[in-house]
Design a protein around this motif. Structure first.
Motif, mmCIF file in Angstrom:
data_model
loop_
_atom_site.group_PDB
_atom_site.id
_atom_site.type_symbol
_atom_site.label_atom_id
_atom_site.label_comp_id
_atom_site.label_asym_id
_atom_site.label_seq_id
_atom_site.Cartn_x
_atom_site.Cartn_y
_atom_site.Cartn_z
ATOM 1 N N UNK A 237 0.595 -1.140 -0.406
ATOM 2 C CA UNK A 237 0.394 -0.369 0.354
ATOM 3 C C UNK A 237 1.390 1.475 -0.160
ATOM 4 N N UNK A 238 0.672 1.803 -1.071
ATOM 5 C CA UNK A 238 1.708 3.392 -0.818
ATOM 6 C C UNK A 238 0.865 4.781 -1.074
ATOM 7 N N UNK A 239 1.165 5.070 0.421
ATOM 8 C CA UNK A 239 -0.028 6.682 0.229
ATOM 9 C C UNK A 239 1.056 7.796 0.066
ATOM 10 N N UNK A 240 0.799 7.997 -1.258
ATOM 11 C CA UNK A 240 1.576 9.131 -1.666
ATOM 12 C C UNK A 240 0.384 10.237 -1.571
ATOM 13 N N UNK A 241 1.810 11.436 -0.856
ATOM 14 C CA UNK A 241 0.684 13.183 -0.941
ATOM 15 C C UNK A 241 1.105 13.537 0.359
ATOM 16 N N UNK A 242 0.980 15.230 0.216
ATOM 17 C CA UNK A 242 1.719 16.331 1.128
ATOM 18 C C UNK A 242 0.717 16.407 2.163
ATOM 19 N N UNK A 243 1.572 16.294 3.175
ATOM 20 C CA UNK A 243 0.888 16.702 4.995
ATOM 21 C C UNK A 243 0.060 17.987 5.497
ATOM 22 N N UNK A 244 -1.368 17.966 4.753
ATOM 23 C CA UNK A 244 -2.096 18.907 4.716
ATOM 24 C C UNK A 244 -2.288 18.722 6.280
ATOM 25 N N UNK A 245 -1.876 19.758 7.504
ATOM 26 C CA UNK A 245 -2.053 19.937 8.546
ATOM 27 C C UNK A 245 -1.663 19.097 9.861
ATOM 28 N N UNK A 246 -0.542 18.501 9.017
ATOM 29 C CA UNK A 246 0.472 17.447 10.456
ATOM 30 C C UNK A 246 0.218 16.531 10.860
ATOM 31 N N UNK A 247 -0.945 15.563 10.088
ATOM 32 C CA UNK A 247 -1.490 14.174 9.986
ATOM 33 C C UNK A 247 -0.222 13.344 9.933
ATOM 34 N N UNK A 248 0.305 13.211 9.268
ATOM 35 C CA UNK A 248 1.336 12.325 8.985
ATOM 36 C C UNK A 248 1.820 11.472 9.512
ATOM 37 N N UNK A 249 2.914 12.118 11.123
ATOM 38 C CA UNK A 249 3.143 11.208 12.238
ATOM 39 C C UNK A 249 2.289 10.441 12.974
ATOM 40 N N UNK A 250 1.215 10.569 13.126
ATOM 41 C CA UNK A 250 -0.173 10.118 13.736
ATOM 42 C C UNK A 250 -0.650 8.576 12.892
ATOM 43 N N UNK A 251 -0.400 9.122 11.504
ATOM 44 C CA UNK A 251 -0.410 8.351 10.461
ATOM 45 C C UNK A 251 0.646 6.734 10.972
ATOM 46 N N UNK A 252 1.757 7.215 10.524
ATOM 47 C CA UNK A 252 2.827 6.456 10.409
ATOM 48 C C UNK A 252 2.743 5.203 11.731
ATOM 49 N N UNK A 253 2.465 6.700 13.149
ATOM 50 C CA UNK A 253 2.631 5.491 14.386
ATOM 51 C C UNK A 253 1.107 4.314 14.111
ATOM 52 N N UNK A 254 0.126 5.091 13.362
ATOM 53 C CA UNK A 254 -0.423 4.064 13.889
ATOM 54 C C UNK A 254 -0.129 2.827 12.606
ATOM 55 N N UNK A 255 0.469 2.629 11.552
ATOM 56 C CA UNK A 255 0.722 1.645 10.986
ATOM 57 C C UNK A 255 2.186 0.733 11.445
ATOM 58 N N UNK A 256 2.637 1.272 12.755
ATOM 59 C CA UNK A 256 3.888 1.266 13.071
ATOM 60 C C UNK A 256 2.503 0.021 14.318
ATOM 61 N N UNK A 257 1.872 0.774 14.601
ATOM 62 C CA UNK A 257 1.024 0.327 16.403
ATOM 63 C C UNK A 257 0.057 -1.485 15.657
ATOM 64 N N UNK A 261 3.313 -1.787 9.063
ATOM 65 C CA UNK A 261 4.544 -0.681 8.782
ATOM 66 C C UNK A 261 6.015 -1.602 7.315
ATOM 67 N N UNK A 262 6.036 -3.149 6.535
ATOM 68 C CA UNK A 262 5.800 -3.297 5.862
ATOM 69 C C UNK A 262 6.180 -2.832 4.465
ATOM 70 N N UNK A 263 4.246 -3.000 4.783
ATOM 71 C CA UNK A 263 3.816 -3.198 3.687
ATOM 72 C C UNK A 263 2.558 -1.984 3.367
ATOM 73 N N UNK A 264 3.137 -0.627 3.983
ATOM 74 C CA UNK A 264 3.033 0.350 3.809
ATOM 75 C C UNK A 264 3.982 1.465 3.692
ATOM 76 N N UNK A 265 3.793 2.196 2.587
ATOM 77 C CA UNK A 265 5.006 3.328 2.842
ATOM 78 C C UNK A 265 4.469 4.453 2.470
ATOM 79 N N UNK A 266 4.939 5.423 2.831
ATOM 80 C CA UNK A 266 4.588 6.807 2.466
ATOM 81 C C UNK A 266 5.337 8.016 1.730
ATOM 82 N N UNK A 267 6.110 7.785 0.576
ATOM 83 C CA UNK A 267 6.914 8.434 0.099
ATOM 84 C C UNK A 267 6.158 9.792 -0.019
ATOM 85 N N UNK A 268 5.634 10.505 0.273
ATOM 86 C CA UNK A 268 5.535 12.289 0.328
ATOM 87 C C UNK A 268 5.094 12.769 -0.647
ATOM 88 N N UNK A 269 4.886 13.835 -0.746
ATOM 89 C CA UNK A 269 4.012 14.292 -2.077
ATOM 90 C C UNK A 269 5.078 13.775 -3.191
#
Length: 394
Positions: A237-257, A261-269
């Motif tokens: 699962x590739x979740x590409x996009x820019x962080x609109x409002x500072x939500x990315x860190x919480x989503x990365x943490x959720x992915x690890x929890x 995290x080995x099946x999902x990546x956040x490449x940014x915008x």
């Protein structure tokens, strides 16, 4: 009094002139560029942001201004907008996006000149959009936005669902129903079919924002991994996009929890060539949004021949009707079951769905025909043409 110019001088006004505007960067820029190719360039005014300089060259219009801003991020203002509108003295202003300072400036210009104002809400009046930052919107609505909307010469809706949202908001203005468009890439740039030992990619390409349904998608992916690990392991699962409002860190943490995290990546915008490469190398596209106007990202995915997994709130029912999209929910448990069914489809079946999407956008979402509609709308409001058929009255 001199007669009106045969073709109106149009200012397109928006909050951002870069990809930070999301889909509006494409739905505003591309028709403006194509108007310029016909010798009918609008004058573009927007507010400066961090990505403006890197993307200025993607605008190919006769006149464009990125004005400096003041104030905190969520209340950015460019006081020079009103000054520039007064100096340019356009026949018509087309405002793209609402709830920001450009709306205030456009409303003051309309009151001062009594000239036509077109407003494109871009999904910001639907129920889901109104709930986001609701307190701010109530304040802005009371101060100026509701009056601005009520007094617009025409509202622009991207689809029938947005037209309904405009009416449900209590507006009785004429509505111009004009969709977004898309350019088809060359056939040779379409996705390559994978070999049997390759992992397939399910691509999300949009803003990182709660309205896009990323959190329920992650929870659904974890449920899929538990219920059908052989399917989850066959995809990433590739979740590409820019962080609109500072939500990315919480989503990365959720992915690890969730342990995915080995099946999902956040490449940014991803922009320009990187974006094209992501679309060309993906095997399917997903947008589990709670609220949309008419998402450019789905039209682009179809233009690359990708099968699309989307919610009804993406407001593209013609995709379901054409067999170009698979319906999903943004409830995690339901979405997990849908992912299990859809991601198990054969490559040939997924390819059929994607090709149906490519054929549909080629037939129904041509930028040239959409530009014709914008120009017809402007001519009508300028008083030099009859009301177009795509404009409905209350």
């Amino acid at each position: 009094m001199p007669p009106p110019r045969l073709k109106p001088l149009v200012v397109m006004l928006t909050g951002s002139l870069s990809p930070l505007a999301g889909g509006m960067f494409y739905s505003g820029r591309i028709p403006a560029n194509k108007m310029a190719e016909r010798g009918l360039s609008p004058h573009i005014i927007g507010q400066m942001d961090t990505l403006w300089e890197d993307n200025a060259g993607r605008w190919r219009v006769d006149a464009i201004e990125a004005l400096p801003v003041i104030g905190p991020e969520r209340f950015r203002m460019s006081p020079k907008v009103g000054e520039r509108l007064k100096s340019i003295s356009p026949d018509l202003v087309h405002l793209r996006g609402i709830w920001g300072y450009p709306s205030y400036a456009a409303g003051r210009w309309r009151k001062r000149t009594a000239r036509p104002l077109v407003i494109s809400p871009h999904g910001m009046l639907d129920v889901g959009g109104l709930k986001l930052s609701g307190a701010k919107k109530r304040i802005v609505g009371t101060l100026y936005e509701r009056a601005n909307l009520q007094n617009a010469s025409a509202m622009h809706a991207l689809n029938a669902a947005e037209a309904k949202a405009i009416r449900d908001f209590g507006l009785t203005n004429p509505i111009a129903l004009i969709p977004n468009g898309v350019d088809l890439p060359e056939t040779r740039s379409l996705p390559k079919r994978r070999s049997t030992d390759e992992t397939k990619t399910l691509l999300f390409l949009s803003r990182i924002h709660p309205k896009k349904g990323i959190e329920p998608l992650l929870r659904a992916w974890a449920m899929l991994d538990d219920a059908a690990p052989e399917i989850a392991k066959d995809w990433r699962l590739q979740l590409a996009g820019w962080d609109d409002g500072g939500h990315l860190d919480a989503l990365c943490k959720l992915t690890r929890e969730l342990g995915i995290d080995e099946q999902v990546n956040f490449p940014g915008g991803l922009y320009n060539e990187q974006k094209a490469e992501a679309l060309a190398s993906a095997n399917a596209f997903i947008l589990p949004s709670f609220s949309e106007g008419l998402p450019m990202s789905i039209l682009e995915a179809w233009s690359y021949g990708l099968p699309v997994l989307m919610t009804e709130q993406c407001n593209l029912p013609e995709g379901f009707a054409a067999g170009a999209a698979l319906r999903i929910d943004n409830d995690p448990a339901k979405l997990a079951r849908q992912l299990e069914d859809y991601l198990a489809l054969s490559d040939d079946r997924l390819s059929e769905i994607g090709e149906a999407g490519r054929a549909m956008v080629a037939a129904d979402f041509s930028w040239d025909s959409i530009v014709d509609q914008y120009l017809a709308l402007y001519d009508w409001l300028h008083g030099v043409a009859e009301r177009p058929e795509f404009v409905t009255l209350a």
